[in-house]
Design an enzyme around this catalytic site. Structure first.
Site, mmCIF file in Angstrom:
data_model
loop_
_atom_site.group_PDB
_atom_site.id
_atom_site.type_symbol
_atom_site.label_atom_id
_atom_site.label_comp_id
_atom_site.label_asym_id
_atom_site.label_seq_id
_atom_site.Cartn_x
_atom_site.Cartn_y
_atom_site.Cartn_z
ATOM 1 N N SER A 124 1.508 -1.270 -0.082
ATOM 2 C CA SER A 124 0.147 -0.177 0.286
ATOM 3 C C SER A 124 1.102 1.144 0.031
ATOM 4 C CB SER A 124 -1.378 -0.366 1.226
ATOM 5 O OG SER A 124 -0.511 -0.245 2.358
ATOM 6 N N HIS A 177 -2.140 -9.182 2.085
ATOM 7 C CA HIS A 177 -1.703 -7.595 2.638
ATOM 8 C C HIS A 177 -3.027 -7.284 3.916
ATOM 9 C CE1 HIS A 177 -0.326 -3.196 3.418
ATOM 10 N NE2 HIS A 177 0.001 -3.346 2.626
ATOM 11 N N HIS A 189 5.638 -12.972 7.307
ATOM 12 C CA HIS A 189 6.200 -11.804 6.409
ATOM 13 C C HIS A 189 7.044 -11.576 5.646
ATOM 14 C CE1 HIS A 189 6.691 -7.154 6.988
ATOM 15 N NE2 HIS A 189 5.561 -7.428 7.598
ATOM 16 N N ARG A 216 3.427 -5.058 17.049
ATOM 17 C CA ARG A 216 2.257 -5.058 16.750
ATOM 18 C C ARG A 216 1.681 -6.070 17.681
ATOM 19 N NH1 ARG A 216 2.282 -2.921 10.514
ATOM 20 N NH2 ARG A 216 2.954 -4.484 10.520
ATOM 21 N N ASP A 247 -2.193 -8.632 11.908
ATOM 22 C CA ASP A 247 -3.662 -8.946 11.167
ATOM 23 C C ASP A 247 -4.200 -9.963 12.459
ATOM 24 O OD1 ASP A 247 -3.418 -6.781 9.243
ATOM 25 O OD2 ASP A 247 -2.758 -8.533 8.200
HETATM 26 N N1 HAX Z 1 0.907 -20.472 6.085
HETATM 27 C C1 HAX Z 1 0.810 -20.652 5.067
HETATM 28 N N2 HAX Z 1 2.467 -20.878 4.197
HETATM 29 C C2 HAX Z 1 2.512 -19.880 4.025
HETATM 30 C C3 HAX Z 1 2.491 -18.731 4.879
HETATM 31 C C4 HAX Z 1 1.292 -18.849 5.958
HETATM 32 N N3 HAX Z 1 1.424 -18.339 7.255
HETATM 33 N N4 HAX Z 1 3.446 -17.889 4.875
HETATM 34 C C5 HAX Z 1 4.502 -18.212 3.893
HETATM 35 N N5 HAX Z 1 4.554 -19.661 3.600
HETATM 36 C C6 HAX Z 1 4.682 -19.776 2.458
HETATM 37 C C7 HAX Z 1 4.053 -19.566 1.457
HETATM 38 O O1 HAX Z 1 3.093 -19.093 1.011
HETATM 39 C C8 HAX Z 1 5.711 -19.702 0.439
HETATM 40 O O2 HAX Z 1 4.911 -20.964 -0.283
HETATM 41 P P1 HAX Z 1 5.056 -21.549 -1.447
HETATM 42 O O3 HAX Z 1 7.017 -21.808 -2.146
HETATM 43 O O4 HAX Z 1 4.960 -22.574 -1.838
HETATM 44 O O5 HAX Z 1 4.430 -21.031 -2.867
HETATM 45 C C9 HAX Z 1 6.672 -20.202 1.021
HETATM 46 O O6 HAX Z 1 6.203 -20.041 2.755
HETATM 47 C C10 HAX Z 1 7.754 -19.746 1.851
HETATM 48 O O7 HAX Z 1 6.889 -17.505 1.607
HETATM 49 P P2 HAX Z 1 7.543 -16.761 2.956
HETATM 50 O O8 HAX Z 1 8.756 -16.110 2.114
HETATM 51 O O9 HAX Z 1 7.685 -17.661 3.837
HETATM 52 O O10 HAX Z 1 6.117 -15.082 2.441
HETATM 53 P P3 HAX Z 1 6.654 -14.692 1.599
HETATM 54 O O11 HAX Z 1 7.185 -12.994 1.831
HETATM 55 O O12 HAX Z 1 6.437 -14.857 -0.363
HETATM 56 O O13 HAX Z 1 4.932 -13.493 1.865
HETATM 57 C C11 HAX Z 1 3.160 -13.160 3.504
HETATM 58 C C12 HAX Z 1 4.876 -13.073 2.640
HETATM 59 C C13 HAX Z 1 3.225 -12.318 4.092
HETATM 60 C C14 HAX Z 1 2.215 -12.664 1.546
HETATM 61 C C15 HAX Z 1 2.925 -15.110 3.757
HETATM 62 O O14 HAX Z 1 3.402 -15.030 4.854
HETATM 63 C C16 HAX Z 1 1.378 -14.804 3.740
HETATM 64 O O15 HAX Z 1 1.015 -14.858 2.805
HETATM 65 N N6 HAX Z 1 0.469 -15.381 5.211
HETATM 66 C C17 HAX Z 1 -0.600 -15.203 5.322
HETATM 67 C C18 HAX Z 1 -1.867 -13.771 4.748
HETATM 68 C C19 HAX Z 1 -1.598 -12.871 5.528
HETATM 69 O O16 HAX Z 1 -1.391 -12.705 7.040
HETATM 70 N N7 HAX Z 1 -0.667 -11.479 5.387
HETATM 71 C C20 HAX Z 1 -0.856 -10.545 6.105
HETATM 72 C C21 HAX Z 1 0.747 -9.697 6.208
HETATM 73 C C22 HAX Z 1 1.355 -8.884 6.470
HETATM 74 C C23 HAX Z 1 0.255 -7.203 6.352
HETATM 75 O O17 HAX Z 1 1.474 -7.155 5.003
HETATM 76 N N8 HAX Z 1 -0.541 -7.135 6.371
HETATM 77 O O18 HAX Z 1 -1.802 -6.069 5.773
#
Ligand code: HAX
Length: 443
Positions: free
Chosen positions: A241, A271, A318, A327, A373
């Site tokens: 964002s 996000h 994250h 937070r 979150d």
């Molecule tokens: N549950 C299951 N699998 C997860 C995971 C979770 N909470 N977090 C990461 N992974 C997986 C990814 O999907 C990825 O799998 P693939 O290789 O099979 O695609 C792997 O672990 C590596 O990812 P990563 O390097 O740990 O994480 P990224 O930096 O790519 O992504 C995210 C970060 C926040 C998008 C991710 O951890 C996620 O999807 N979390 C759940 C959604 C979430 O809580 N989002 C909010 C984030 C905070 C925010 O921005 N708030 O606004």
């Protein structure tokens, strides 16, 4: 000129000169190099943009102008009898780098009240939308409607010189922050409360008045809203964002257009939408297990079932953080003070024990810990705000503080149009081949 604007003008002009001198001498200095896996991997970790208002450390979490979450909770001014910081204070801190006094925060509260004039265009546009349009989509549309009052856009059309961009941006930023809770409350009351609106209480601070206009009263709930609005305000510049606002703003779009774009990014499930996903997932778990007091074994089985379905555990992980989000802890401390007996809060705390080892065991998750979150929805549910598809709007209102402060800085420092270079996969394959050939010749 008001005191806040004058402090900001002086500090930003000084920094602009300092940056100019530094770049003249060290402009060629490398601060990073880019690997192919980063170019293909969401540009993770590439140090390539400047964002003055906060800095994220993977281990320590977010620092606003050098102050951690516990420090701002301690140092920023509070409402009479309250324990939580007033969001007015975090905005002052981000804009000036200084912890404000009680009097300065009171002035800012009054100033935002004075500026909270809602253009008819906004309510007309919102009232024309079907109620089933997602609250975040409505929010984005409302912000675009507020743009009709942009001082920057008007003055630019009149031929405003570059030296005044920061001034017009400051005026727009202050008006936007003042007006945004009205748009957000209007959306909530229209969709969920039969279009029955609640007039502002001008005696309240910014966050408490927002809570009041939503229909959630009481000192404890107002304190929760002050904390919520403070801790979601900013998370350095690279998150989706903030970065969107930065990019759109760099075209000299006014702050309404860039903030609306930022909200469209916040609305994604990876996000800001994660806050609604968390509570939805917890409610689904409670329904599936048939109890609000599940055992650790039941929770662990449900977590594994979610993962087996190929879904992520919302609220965990994250892109930058590698520790539990401070937070999350701030909300946990608040809940320990006021909400310790709440069943859903208890589930959130149990998840904090159960989810990280399970995610660690997958061997691929970079950060198994809870993010911001993971906790917020349970607090909102406790105070009666159960309509979880509204939650990202609450996050978005808070994010206006960081994005607006950063837009003021970007204009004052004269940041240019953002335009990174993109490549095609074919270009990369040729580049790799060429490098391999060169290495073979040299070896
Ligand atoms: N549950 C299951 N699998 C997860 C995971 C979770 N909470 N977090 C990461 N992974 C997986 C990814 O999907 C990825 O799998 P693939 O290789 O099979 O695609 C792997 O672990 C590596 O990812 P990563 O390097 O740990 O994480 P990224 O930096 O790519 O992504 C995210 C970060 C926040 C998008 C991710 O951890 C996620 O999807 N979390 C759940 C959604 C979430 O809580 N989002 C909010 C984030 C905070 C925010 O921005 N708030 O606004």
């Amino acid at each position: 000129m008001d005191e806040l604007k004058s402090i900001f003008r002086d500090k930003s002009q000084q920094l602009k000169e300092k940056i100019k001198a530094m770049l003249k001498e060290h402009g060629n200095m490398k601060i990073d190099e880019v690997r192919l896996e980063q170019a293909f991997g969401g540009m993770r970790g590439i140090q390539s943009m400047i964002w003055e208002t906060s800095l994220l450390d993977a281990q320590e979490g977010i620092k606003f102008r050098g102050f951690s979450i516990p420090q701002i909770q301690e140092l920023l001014p509070k409402a009479p009898g309250g324990h939580e910081p007033l969001p007015e204070g975090i905005f002052w801190l981000m804009l000036t780098g200084e912890i404000p006094t009680d009097a300065q925060v009171q002035w800012l509260s009054d100033e935002w009240e004075r500026r909270a004039v809602i253009p008819r265009a906004m309510t007309l546009v919102l009232d024309a939308l079907p109620e089933e349009v997602h609250p975040m989509t409505q929010f984005s549309i409302a912000i675009n409607a507020l743009q009709a009052d942009s001082i920057f856009a008007r003055r630019y059309e009149e031929g405003m010189p570059k030296t005044e961009y920061w001034d017009a941006t400051y005026e727009d930023a202050m008006n936007l922050i003042a007006r945004i809770p009205f748009a957000a409350a209007h959306i909530y009351r229209r969709i969920f409360k039969g279009n029955k609106h609640i007039a502002a209480d001008r005696s309240l601070d910014w966050a408490a008045n927002y809570s009041h206009m939503l229909g959630f009263e009481g000192q404890e709930c107002h304190e929760m809203m002050r904390l919520y609005q403070t801790i979601h305000a900013d998370h350095e510049g690279g998150n989706a964002s903030a970065h969107t606002a930065h990019l759109v703003g760099s075209t000299l779009s006014d702050v309404y257009l860039s903030y609306a774009a930022a909200m469209n990014a916040l609305a994604g499930p990876l996000h800001g939408l994660a806050n609604q996903e968390v509570i939805k997932w917890i409610f689904d778990m409670v329904a599936a297990l048939g109890t609000r007091k599940p055992t650790s074994e039941q929770i662990a089985a449900y977590v594994k079932e979610t993962l087996n379905k190929g879904q992520v555990i919302p609220g965990y992980g994250h892109a930058v953080l590698r520790q539990p989000d401070p937070r999350f802890y701030a909300q946990k401390r608040f809940s320990e003070r006021y909400l310790a007996e709440d069943d859903i809060i208890q589930i959130v705390w149990r998840l904090f024990e159960i989810v990280p080892p399970i995610l660690q065991s997958l061997g691929k998750v970079s950060n198994p810990w809870p993010n911001v979150d993971a906790h917020s929805g349970a607090m909102l549910v406790h105070y009666g705000l159960t309509e979880y598809n509204y939650y990202t709007v609450l996050f978005g209102v808070s994010r206006s503080l960081g994005v607006m402060a950063a837009q003021c800085w970007a204009r004052a420092l004269g940041f240019p149009l953002e335009r990174p270079k993109s490549l095609t996969s074919d270009w990369v394959f040729d580049f790799v081949q060429h490098n391999n050939d060169l290495n073979n010749v040299n070896s």
